[in-house]
Motif scaffolding. Structure first.
Motif, mmCIF file in Angstrom:
data_model
loop_
_atom_site.group_PDB
_atom_site.id
_atom_site.type_symbol
_atom_site.label_atom_id
_atom_site.label_comp_id
_atom_site.label_asym_id
_atom_site.label_seq_id
_atom_site.Cartn_x
_atom_site.Cartn_y
_atom_site.Cartn_z
ATOM 1 N N VAL A 193 0.840 -1.201 0.000
ATOM 2 C CA VAL A 193 0.000 0.000 0.000
ATOM 3 C C VAL A 193 0.878 1.255 0.000
ATOM 4 C CG1 VAL A 193 -1.727 1.310 1.295
ATOM 5 C CG2 VAL A 193 -1.919 -1.174 1.133
ATOM 6 N N GLN A 194 1.937 1.246 0.801
ATOM 7 C CA GLN A 194 2.853 2.383 0.818
ATOM 8 C C GLN A 194 3.522 2.583 -0.539
ATOM 9 O OE1 GLN A 194 3.203 4.547 3.236
ATOM 10 N NE2 GLN A 194 1.981 3.480 4.783
ATOM 11 N N ASP A 195 3.952 1.487 -1.135
ATOM 12 C CA ASP A 195 4.656 1.580 -2.422
ATOM 13 C C ASP A 195 3.749 2.018 -3.553
ATOM 14 O OD1 ASP A 195 6.948 0.837 -1.165
ATOM 15 O OD2 ASP A 195 7.323 -0.962 -2.372
ATOM 16 N N ILE A 196 2.487 1.592 -3.513
ATOM 17 C CA ILE A 196 1.598 1.944 -4.621
ATOM 18 C C ILE A 196 1.232 3.426 -4.560
ATOM 19 C CG2 ILE A 196 -0.700 1.479 -3.630
ATOM 20 C CD1 ILE A 196 -1.311 -0.056 -6.241
ATOM 21 N N VAL A 197 1.244 4.002 -3.360
ATOM 22 C CA VAL A 197 1.058 5.451 -3.245
ATOM 23 C C VAL A 197 2.182 6.164 -3.983
ATOM 24 C CG1 VAL A 197 1.078 7.408 -1.653
ATOM 25 C CG2 VAL A 197 -0.214 5.349 -1.065
ATOM 26 N N ARG A 198 3.422 5.736 -3.749
ATOM 27 C CA ARG A 198 4.568 6.346 -4.426
ATOM 28 C C ARG A 198 4.544 6.081 -5.923
ATOM 29 N NH1 ARG A 198 6.970 4.837 0.576
ATOM 30 N NH2 ARG A 198 7.546 2.778 -0.205
ATOM 31 N N PHE A 199 4.074 4.875 -6.292
ATOM 32 C CA PHE A 199 4.003 4.530 -7.715
ATOM 33 C C PHE A 199 3.113 5.523 -8.449
ATOM 34 C CE2 PHE A 199 2.514 2.524 -11.517
ATOM 35 C CZ PHE A 199 3.492 1.625 -11.915
ATOM 36 N N TYR A 200 1.931 5.760 -7.906
ATOM 37 C CA TYR A 200 0.998 6.669 -8.580
ATOM 38 C C TYR A 200 1.389 8.132 -8.414
ATOM 39 C CZ TYR A 200 -2.278 2.967 -9.812
ATOM 40 O OH TYR A 200 -2.866 1.852 -10.374
ATOM 41 N N ALA A 201 2.152 8.435 -7.363
ATOM 42 C CA ALA A 201 2.613 9.816 -7.188
ATOM 43 C C ALA A 201 3.701 10.168 -8.196
ATOM 44 C CB ALA A 201 3.141 10.013 -5.766
ATOM 45 N N ASP A 202 4.619 9.206 -8.437
ATOM 46 C CA ASP A 202 5.769 9.478 -9.298
ATOM 47 C C ASP A 202 5.561 9.041 -10.747
ATOM 48 O OD1 ASP A 202 6.972 10.325 -6.951
ATOM 49 O OD2 ASP A 202 7.977 8.401 -6.613
ATOM 50 N N GLY A 203 4.774 7.984 -10.941
ATOM 51 C CA GLY A 203 4.638 7.415 -12.267
ATOM 52 C C GLY A 203 5.843 6.572 -12.634
#
Length: 225
Positions: A193-203
Motif C-alpha cells: 500500500v505504501q509503495d503503490i502510493v509512491r508509484f501513482y505519485a511518481d509514475g
C-alpha cells in the motif's frame, strides 16, 4: 482351573505385552499432549502399539524437536512420510522442521514432491520460495514465489513487484510491477500500500502519475496505520 479362568490371564498378559485398542488410544492422547513439552515416551509407546500411524511418527518428531534432538526429529518425520506413503501434508511438516534448522536443501526436496502432488498448495509454494532464497537460487525462488503469488499470497505478490521494479532476475517492467503491487495492496499488505502510493505519485516510464489513485491509496494507507 476352568477354561474360562485360564483364558482370562492370557487376555491380561496380552494387554500387558501388546496393548489393547484402549491402551493405544491412551498412548496416542498422551503422545499429543507430551509432544509439545518435548517428551517422547508416550509417542514411542503409541508407535509400538500402532506403527502404521503416520501422525504418531510426526508427533514423535515434534517432541524430539521440542527437546532439541533435531536429527532424531527429522528421522521420525521421515518415517511419517514413509508410513503415509508420501502424503503431501507430512512432506510439508518435514520441510517446515528442516527449514527451522537451516536444512534448506532437504526442505526444498520434500516441498517439490509436495507441490507436484498438490499444485495448489499455497503454503508449500511459499515455504519453497523462502527455502530457495536462503539457498540463493534466484531462478527457483522466482518460480516458486511467482506460483505462490498466483495462488494469492500477498507477500509473494509484493516481492514479485519489487523484482519487476529492480530488474533482479526479470526484465524491468512497470506494468508487471503495478499488476503485482495492486494484488498485494488490495489484500491489505502494508508495504505494498505504501509503495503503490509512491508509484501513482511518481509514475513510471509509460505510466504517468495519477493523483486520484494516489489519493485513494493514501486513504487506505492511513487506515492501516
Amino acid at each position: 482351573m476352568t477354561a474360562a479362568r485360564f483364558f482370562l490371564p492370557l487376555i491380561l498378559l496380552s494387554v500387558l505385552l501388546t496393548g489393547t485398542s484402549v491402551a493405544a488410544t491412551d498412548y496416542a492422547a498422551a503422545c499429543r499432549d507430551e509432544a509439545q513439552r518435548g517428551l517422547t515416551t508416550a509417542c514411542e509407546k503409541a508407535i509400538a502399539v500402532n506403527p502404521n500411524d503416520a501422525e504418531l511418527h510426526a508427533l514423535l518428531g515434534h517432541a524430539y524437536f521440542a527437546s532439541g534432538f533435531y536429527a532424531e526429529g527429522l528421522q521420525a518425520l521421515r518415517e511419517a512420510i514413509t508410513v503415509s506413503r508420501g502424503a503431501p501434508a507430512y512432506r510439508y511438516r518435514y520441510a517446515g522442521f528442516a527449514a527451522l534448522i537451516n536444512e534448506y536443501p532437504k526442505a526444498a526436496a520434500e516441498l517439490e514432491l509436495a507441490v507436484a502432488d498438490e499444485p495448489r498448495n499455497l503454503k508449500a509454494w511459499t515455504l519453497l520460495a523462502d527455502c530457495y532464497r536462503y539457498m540463493k537460487d534466484k531462478p527457483l525462488a522466482l518460480r516458486a514465489g511467482r506460483k505462490a503469488a498466483e495462488l494469492g499470497d500477498p507477500a509473494e505478490s509484493y516481492i514479485l513487484s519489487t523484482l519487476y521494479n529492480s530488474g533482479d532476475g526479470v526484465s524491468i517492467d512497470p506494468k508487471e510491477e503495478l499488476r503485482w503491487l495492486e494484488r498485494a495492496a488490495k489484500a491489505g499488505y502494508a508495504a505494498a500500500v505504501q509503495d503503490i502510493v509512491r508509484f501513482y505519485a511518481d509514475g513510471r516510464p509509460g505510466i504517468p502519475p495519477d493523483t486520484a489513485k494516489r489519493d485513494y491509496w493514501q486513504r487506505k494507507a492511513k487506515k492501516l496505520e
